[in-house]
Design a protein around this motif. Sequence first.
Motif, short mmCIF file in Angstrom:
data_model
loop_
_atom_site.label_atom_id
_atom_site.label_comp_id
_atom_site.label_asym_id
_atom_site.label_seq_id
_atom_site.Cartn_x
_atom_site.Cartn_y
_atom_site.Cartn_z
N GLU A 168 0.92 -1.18 0.08
CA GLU A 168 0.03 0.08 0.01
C GLU A 168 0.84 1.27 -0.04
O GLU A 168 0.59 2.24 -0.89
N ARG A 169 2.11 1.23 0.83
CA ARG A 169 2.68 2.32 0.89
C ARG A 169 3.64 2.90 -0.27
O ARG A 169 3.76 3.76 -0.79
N GLU A 219 3.58 5.99 -2.47
CA GLU A 219 4.72 6.98 -2.65
C GLU A 219 4.97 6.93 -4.23
O GLU A 219 5.15 7.94 -4.71
N LYS A 249 10.69 3.70 1.86
CA LYS A 249 9.58 4.33 2.51
C LYS A 249 8.39 3.30 2.98
O LYS A 249 8.14 2.78 4.04
N ALA A 250 8.28 2.19 2.13
CA ALA A 250 7.47 1.28 2.17
C ALA A 250 7.92 0.29 3.13
O ALA A 250 7.19 -0.18 3.89
N ALA A 255 7.76 1.55 6.69
CA ALA A 255 6.39 1.42 7.13
C ALA A 255 5.99 -0.09 7.67
O ALA A 255 5.25 -0.13 8.59
#
Length: 242
Positions: free
Chosen positions: A143-144, A148, A161-162, A165
């Motif tokens: 999802e992240r 992004e 970033k994913a 998270a």
Amino acid sequence: MHVISWLSLAWCVVPVVLIAIVYARWSGKASEVLLSAARMTLQLIAVGYVLVALFENPSPWITAVVLVMMVCIASWIALRPVGHQRSYFKPAIIALASSAGLHLFISLVLVIGVESWYEPRIVIPLAGMYFANTMNAISLATERYQAELEEGKSEPEARLKAFQASMIPQINSLLAVGLVSLPGMMTGQILSGVSPLVAVRYQIMIMAMVLGSGGCGAALMLWQLGRVYQVKSNDGDKRESR
């Protein structure tokens, strides 16, 4: 060990109703909470009877079928935040099965040292924990990652970033265990009369394997999505050059 009667278990309706009331007062869908709780109850009762049958008649083939079903269902649920995209299903299965399978092997063979890998009393509860946590990590990462990229981030940045998270719940659980909470498996063992020192060893194994399985699953999923992204980018560049 204290046995909970079905009549006493009925008191568990109270928290469900309280949350449903909050949903209703704030113009939310109270039915979502009620239906989810009802589904959870029916699923657990059904799986309880299934596990009784499996424990009484252990079979490598039946255990393998159960594990395959768990992987497929977990992979499908993991893609819920991104609309169950069909192109993500195969990467999700590969990531979940490879990561959770590796850590399940380490737990059963190297740590516990079971004689039969297909002993359902051991392998199914462990597989359930590993699959569920890896499923959540993959779900958060996917999802992240997509979010992004849609915001215009570069692929390496979106991947980082994913992954970060997806690891937040894993890291938080490591920091909180023993100080804020006693995890479910350890609590269950203590309630059943097992020495806390024995339960601690099992819980350390679970926490370490959950961390590894979730992290490796998220990383493998992101690696596969990254390759798909690169292929699409290369195709786009070729079309522009024409």
